[in-house]
Design a protein around this motif. Structure first.
Motif, PDB file in Angstrom:
ATOM      1  N   ASN A   1      24.475 -37.196 -12.755  1.00  8.14           N
ATOM      2  CA  ASN A   1      22.781 -37.308 -12.873  1.00  8.14           C
ATOM      3  C   ASN A   1      22.178 -37.264 -11.573  1.00  8.14           C
ATOM      4  O   ASN A   1      21.188 -36.572 -11.600  1.00  8.14           O
ATOM      5  CB  ASN A   1      22.801 -38.770 -13.737  1.00  8.14           C
ATOM      6  CG  ASN A   1      22.803 -38.554 -15.331  1.00  8.14           C
ATOM      7  OD1 ASN A   1      21.876 -38.288 -16.337  1.00  8.14           O
ATOM      8  ND2 ASN A   1      24.151 -38.952 -15.679  1.00  8.14           N
ATOM      9  N   SER A   2      22.603 -37.850 -10.658  1.00  5.26           N
ATOM     10  CA  SER A   2      21.927 -37.651  -9.458  1.00  5.26           C
ATOM     11  C   SER A   2      22.031 -36.498  -9.132  1.00  5.26           C
ATOM     12  O   SER A   2      20.883 -36.212  -8.434  1.00  5.26           O
ATOM     13  CB  SER A   2      22.789 -38.758  -8.445  1.00  5.26           C
ATOM     14  OG  SER A   2      22.241 -38.593  -7.387  1.00  5.26           O
TER      15      SER A   2
ATOM     16  N   ASN B   1      23.932 -37.445 -20.881  1.00  2.32           N
ATOM     17  CA  ASN B   1      22.547 -37.254 -20.486  1.00  2.32           C
ATOM     18  C   ASN B   1      22.624 -36.239 -19.390  1.00  2.32           C
ATOM     19  O   ASN B   1      21.738 -35.431 -19.344  1.00  2.32           O
ATOM     20  CB  ASN B   1      21.913 -38.469 -19.796  1.00  2.32           C
ATOM     21  CG  ASN B   1      20.643 -38.570 -19.590  1.00  2.32           C
ATOM     22  OD1 ASN B   1      19.764 -38.597 -20.522  1.00  2.32           O
ATOM     23  ND2 ASN B   1      20.388 -38.412 -18.428  1.00  2.32           N
ATOM     24  N   ALA B   2      23.756 -36.241 -18.559  1.00  2.00           N
ATOM     25  CA  ALA B   2      23.904 -35.271 -17.496  1.00  2.00           C
ATOM     26  C   ALA B   2      24.134 -33.657 -17.949  1.00  2.00           C
ATOM     27  O   ALA B   2      23.502 -32.892 -17.651  1.00  2.00           O
ATOM     28  CB  ALA B   2      25.028 -35.637 -16.588  1.00  2.00           C
ATOM     29  N   ALA B   3      24.672 -33.902 -19.143  1.00  2.00           N
ATOM     30  CA  ALA B   3      24.889 -32.409 -20.101  1.00  2.00           C
ATOM     31  C   ALA B   3      23.519 -31.879 -20.381  1.00  2.00           C
ATOM     32  O   ALA B   3      23.376 -30.628 -20.172  1.00  2.00           O
ATOM     33  CB  ALA B   3      25.893 -32.606 -21.023  1.00  2.00           C
TER      34      ALA B   3
ATOM     35  N   ALA C   1      21.542 -30.707 -17.608  1.00  2.00           N
ATOM     36  CA  ALA C   1      22.031 -29.145 -17.116  1.00  2.00           C
ATOM     37  C   ALA C   1      21.377 -28.176 -17.984  1.00  2.00           C
ATOM     38  O   ALA C   1      20.948 -27.087 -17.623  1.00  2.00           O
ATOM     39  CB  ALA C   1      23.600 -29.278 -17.087  1.00  2.00           C
ATOM     40  N   ASP C   2      21.421 -28.422 -19.312  1.00  2.00           N
ATOM     41  CA  ASP C   2      20.796 -27.281 -20.123  1.00  2.00           C
ATOM     42  C   ASP C   2      19.434 -27.234 -20.113  1.00  2.00           C
ATOM     43  O   ASP C   2      19.051 -26.070 -20.063  1.00  2.00           O
ATOM     44  CB  ASP C   2      21.141 -27.863 -21.860  1.00  2.00           C
ATOM     45  CG  ASP C   2      22.514 -27.588 -22.164  1.00  2.00           C
ATOM     46  OD1 ASP C   2      23.111 -26.736 -21.684  1.00  2.00           O
ATOM     47  OD2 ASP C   2      23.018 -28.207 -23.107  1.00  2.00           O
ATOM     48  N   GLN C   3      18.769 -28.453 -19.812  1.00  2.00           N
ATOM     49  CA  GLN C   3      17.200 -28.160 -19.494  1.00  2.00           C
ATOM     50  C   GLN C   3      16.921 -27.467 -18.464  1.00  2.00           C
ATOM     51  O   GLN C   3      15.837 -26.849 -18.281  1.00  2.00           O
ATOM     52  CB  GLN C   3      16.517 -29.499 -19.585  1.00  2.00           C
ATOM     53  CG  GLN C   3      16.530 -30.302 -20.976  1.00  2.00           C
ATOM     54  CD  GLN C   3      16.424 -31.884 -20.994  1.00  2.00           C
ATOM     55  OE1 GLN C   3      16.078 -32.258 -19.884  1.00  2.00           O
ATOM     56  NE2 GLN C   3      16.328 -32.382 -22.186  1.00  2.00           N
ATOM     57  N   ALA C   4      17.878 -27.602 -17.306  1.00  2.00           N
ATOM     58  CA  ALA C   4      17.636 -26.932 -15.976  1.00  2.00           C
ATOM     59  C   ALA C   4      18.067 -25.422 -16.013  1.00  2.00           C
ATOM     60  O   ALA C   4      17.935 -24.604 -15.150  1.00  2.00           O
ATOM     61  CB  ALA C   4      18.109 -27.407 -14.946  1.00  2.00           C
TER      62      ALA C   4
ATOM     63  N   GLY D   1      32.785 -32.203 -20.674  1.00  2.00           N
ATOM     64  CA  GLY D   1      33.295 -31.448 -19.766  1.00  2.00           C
ATOM     65  C   GLY D   1      33.059 -29.995 -19.514  1.00  2.00           C
ATOM     66  O   GLY D   1      33.464 -29.224 -18.651  1.00  2.00           O
ATOM     67  N   GLU D   2      32.182 -29.607 -20.564  1.00  2.00           N
ATOM     68  CA  GLU D   2      31.823 -27.974 -20.585  1.00  2.00           C
ATOM     69  C   GLU D   2      30.714 -28.137 -19.419  1.00  2.00           C
ATOM     70  O   GLU D   2      30.348 -26.849 -19.113  1.00  2.00           O
ATOM     71  CB  GLU D   2      31.302 -27.727 -21.918  1.00  2.00           C
ATOM     72  CG  GLU D   2      32.505 -27.835 -22.991  1.00  2.00           C
ATOM     73  CD  GLU D   2      32.028 -27.519 -24.319  1.00  2.00           C
ATOM     74  OE1 GLU D   2      30.938 -27.149 -24.551  1.00  2.00           O
ATOM     75  OE2 GLU D   2      32.737 -27.338 -25.291  1.00  2.00           O
ATOM     76  N   LYS D   3      29.995 -29.163 -19.275  1.00  2.00           N
ATOM     77  CA  LYS D   3      29.140 -29.061 -18.322  1.00  2.00           C
ATOM     78  C   LYS D   3      29.433 -29.906 -16.935  1.00  2.00           C
ATOM     79  O   LYS D   3      28.904 -29.378 -15.972  1.00  2.00           O
ATOM     80  CB  LYS D   3      27.742 -29.676 -18.914  1.00  2.00           C
ATOM     81  CG  LYS D   3      27.000 -29.015 -20.042  1.00  2.00           C
ATOM     82  CD  LYS D   3      26.203 -27.750 -19.365  1.00  2.00           C
ATOM     83  CE  LYS D   3      25.661 -26.752 -20.591  1.00  2.00           C
ATOM     84  NZ  LYS D   3      25.021 -25.654 -19.786  1.00  2.00           N
TER      85      LYS D   3
END
Length: 481
Positions: A106-107, A191-193, A196-199, A242-244
């Motif tokens: 996330n960071s 949340n991290a995944a 990544a999608d949103q970015a 783990g895909e992200k």
């Protein structure tokens, strides 16, 4: 100015100290495997290029975010307290490492990919990181320190393990890590995944290097923490998240050989790259550096005068046979030869045979110091065995000759008998043995060049590695001896 003066240096033997390493980084198939996600374990001997790869991945990438957080000053003793007391020794630190990776994922994406539109996933990550770490970029050392986590309803579902959200203990009543941490981790990973999608990022890569820093011996606690990191990374890479989220670990070969856990061989076979070099790939590495310094049309042949060494051996072969087939060995040898050549002629364009020969003394001392760093923690009295080889005086010797010389020099502090000493010398490629091959043929087997061969405890003919010839004050055996 001559060509050798234009080169100036072939680089630093330690990639972490070489600011220019990325200007001549050689991208190999191993790097492609790590980048495309097919491998999450990078295994190699000290000096084989692990840190250079993490430096490559520290560069900004167009389609993913990546970071190589340092473990140089990591508080291993503090992490040792974050143990799952209900799990086996092997799995005792999996939960804590999974949590650390989730926080870091996330960071990293908040730090590296600021997004114009504030989304729920961004708010969740920012609120959690600011509330617990005072900022969005906590260091690895900071992540495991809080004994209690502040969470909000935005971050998680209305309750965690039946407890209303507000704060969650990391430590349980017995001093280990609380079970609730797994639920927190899962939410952070999801949340991290989403971030990544949103970015528009394919993945978040986290590279864990320097796992051996500050370690004089592999204690049980450190062994279980290393295994915990490996199993945590494996579990993440096998999950939907783990895909992200792509964590990768880098470990020295000798440490990898020392640890034991279920499915280790499966990781070796399907998810690991072993950093191994040969004379051709090392030459390409050197040529990449020459091209970066002198221009695309230049190569090793441009700075070699073409004269062969004694026995019709090309200079390159003469150099490589004195290494452990590691980039750092070749770089160090060439830097010594470069210094000698420029002292001979500050406008020198090419290396002569004398430049290469005169570099051997300094290089042999360097190689002995490298071995002292590697073998010293495992066997402090290893030099007594080299002294035994020196007593025989020739680079080839019999087992009986070594045994007689070794037993005569072995001190009380040295608890390895002859058989154990020979096995250890072979493990670190200080000696090799003669093996019969084909129809009446034979060849010398060294661990660094034949990692799968194993030590032959019945071997009778031995040879000291040529890079140690000057350090051990050895001469070539006479013909027929």
């Amino acid at each position: 100015m001559g060509l050798l003066a234009e080169i100036g240096t072939f680089g630093d033997v330690a990639a972490e100290d070489d600011d220019a390493v990325l200007s001549y980084f050689l991208k190999t198939d191993d790097v492609d495997e790590i980048e495309n996600g097919s491998s999450f374990a990078v295994i190699g001997r000290k000096g084989s290029g692990k840190t250079a790869i993490t430096k490559y991945f520290s560069q900004p990438q167009p389609n993913y975010v990546t970071a190589s957080p340092t473990l140089r000053d990591y508080p291993w003793a503090e992490h040792a307290k974050r143990r799952n007391l209900g799990a086996s020794d092997i799995e005792a630190y999996v939960s804590s490492w999974r949590y650390l990776i989730a926080v870091k994922a996330n960071s990293i994406i908040l730090e590296k990919r600021g997004m114009k539109q504030m989304t729920d996933a961004q708010r969740t990550a920012r609120e959690f990181l600011n509330a617990n770490y005072g900022g969005i970029v906590p260091s690895l050392a900071e992540i495991m320190r809080p004994a209690r986590l502040k969470v909000t309803r935005r971050t998680f579902s209305p309750s965690v393990m039946g407890t209303s959200v507000g704060s969650i203990d990391i430590e349980d009543e017995k001093g280990g890590i609380a079970q609730e941490i797994d639920v927190v981790t899962q939410s952070l990973m999801k949340n991290a995944a989403e971030l990544a999608d949103q970015a528009g990022m394919e993945k978040i890569c986290i590279h864990f290097d320097e796992l051996d820093q500050g370690m004089s011996e592999l204690t049980d606690d450190r062994r279980y923490m290393l295994i915990g990191l490996i199993l945590a990374i494996r579990s993440i890479r096998g999950s939907k998240e783990g895909e992200k989220v792509f964590p990768v670990f880098y470990i020295r070969t000798d440490l990898w050989d020392e640890i034991r856990f279920s499915d280790k061989n499966k990781i070796s076979q399907s998810s690991a790259v072993f950093l191994e070099w040969d004379p051709d790939s090392l030459l390409e590495m050197v040529n990449e550096r020459i091209r970066a310094k002198l221009g695309a049309e230049k190569s090793w042949n441009s700075i070699d005068d073409g004269a062969v060494m004694r026995g019709s051996q090309p200079k390159w072969n003469h150099i490589v046979t004195r290494t452990f087939l590691r980039p750092r060995d070749v770089i160090q040898f060439l830097n010594y030869a470069l210094k000698i050549a420029l002292k001979r002629d500050h406008d020198a364009d090419v290396f002569t045979n004398e430049d290469i020969q005169n570099a051997r003394n300094a290089y042999s001392k360097y190689l002995s110091q490298e071995l002292d760093d590697e073998i010293g923690p495992h066997w402090p009295c290893w030099r007594e065995a080299v002294q035994a080889c020196s007593a025989v005086a020739t680079e080839t010797l019999s087992r009986e000759q070594f045994e007689t010389a070794y037993e005569g020099r072995k001190t009380k502090a040295n608890d390895l008998d002859t058989a154990q000493a020979l096995a250890k010398l072979y493990d670190f490629s200080i000696i090799g043995y003669l093996k019969s091959v084909g129809l009446g043929g034979s060849k010398w087997i060294f661990h660094y060049s034949h990692p799968d061969a194993g030590w032959d405890s019945a071997a009778s003919r031995l040879k000291v590695h040529q890079g140690l010839k000057e350090f051990a004050q050895l001469r070539e055996a006479r013909a027929g001896s």
